[in-house]
Scaffold this motif. Structure first.
Motif, short mmCIF file in Angstrom:
data_model
loop_
_atom_site.label_atom_id
_atom_site.label_comp_id
_atom_site.label_asym_id
_atom_site.label_seq_id
_atom_site.Cartn_x
_atom_site.Cartn_y
_atom_site.Cartn_z
N THR A 281 0.67 -1.34 -0.05
CA THR A 281 -0.03 -0.08 -0.06
C THR A 281 0.88 1.31 -0.04
N ALA A 282 0.25 2.16 -0.52
CA ALA A 282 0.90 3.62 -0.38
C ALA A 282 1.09 3.99 1.13
N GLN B 247 4.39 2.44 2.05
CA GLN B 247 5.40 3.16 1.69
C GLN B 247 5.77 4.54 2.06
N LYS B 248 4.86 5.22 2.60
CA LYS B 248 5.03 6.45 3.08
C LYS B 248 5.60 6.29 4.63
N LEU B 249 4.90 5.30 5.56
CA LEU B 249 5.49 4.87 6.57
C LEU B 249 7.05 4.53 6.72
N ARG B 250 7.21 3.55 5.76
CA ARG B 250 8.50 3.11 5.58
C ARG B 250 9.61 4.16 5.36
N MET B 251 9.25 5.10 4.41
CA MET B 251 10.13 6.22 4.11
C MET B 251 10.33 6.97 5.53
#
Length: 101
Positions: free
Chosen positions: A26-27, A30-34
Motif C-alpha cells: 500500500t501507499a 511506503q510512506k510510513l517506511r520512508m
C-alpha cells in the motif's frame, strides 16, 4: 500449500498471513517506511552495525516486535526501525526464530 489432516492451526496461521501481507503493497506502508528511514537517518539500528546506506532498496523498515498480523503493531511507527538488509535477513531473523524478540 497442502496440509495434513488435523493441521488446523497451520491452516489458520497461513490464512491469517495472507491478509496482512497485502499491507506492504500500500501507499500508506511506503510512506510510513520512508518516514522511518528518514527518521533513522538511513542508518541501520542493529546493535554493532550502524551502516549508513543511501540506496533505500538495501534498507528495511523492520518491526522491532513482530506484528504477526496485529494491525496496531504493524502500523505503529514506534515499533519500526531502519535495518540494513544483511542485518534484517541475518541476525534479526535468527533472533526471531530463537524467540529473542
Amino acid at each position: 500449500m497442502t496440509y495434513l489432516p488435523g493441521d488446523r492451526q497451520a491452516f489458520d496461521r497461513n490464512r491469517d498471513q495472507q491478509g496482512w501481507r497485502k499491507w506492504y503493497k500500500t501507499a500508506r506502508w511506503q510512506k510510513l517506511r520512508m518516514s522511518v528511514l528518514v527518521r533513522d537517518l538511513f542508518t541501520c539500528q542493529m546493535s554493532g552495525c550502524g551502516r549508513i546506506e543511501g540506496d533505500t532498496s538495501q534498507l528495511v523498515a523492520d518491526h522491532r516486535r513482530p506484528h504477526r498480523g496485529d494491525e496496531l503493531l504493524f502500523w505503529d511507527e514506534r515499533n519500526l526501525q531502519c535495518l540494513c538488509k544483511p542485518c534484517h535477513d541475518g541476525a534479526k531473523q535468527r533472533a526471531e526464530r530463537r524467540s529473542d524478540i
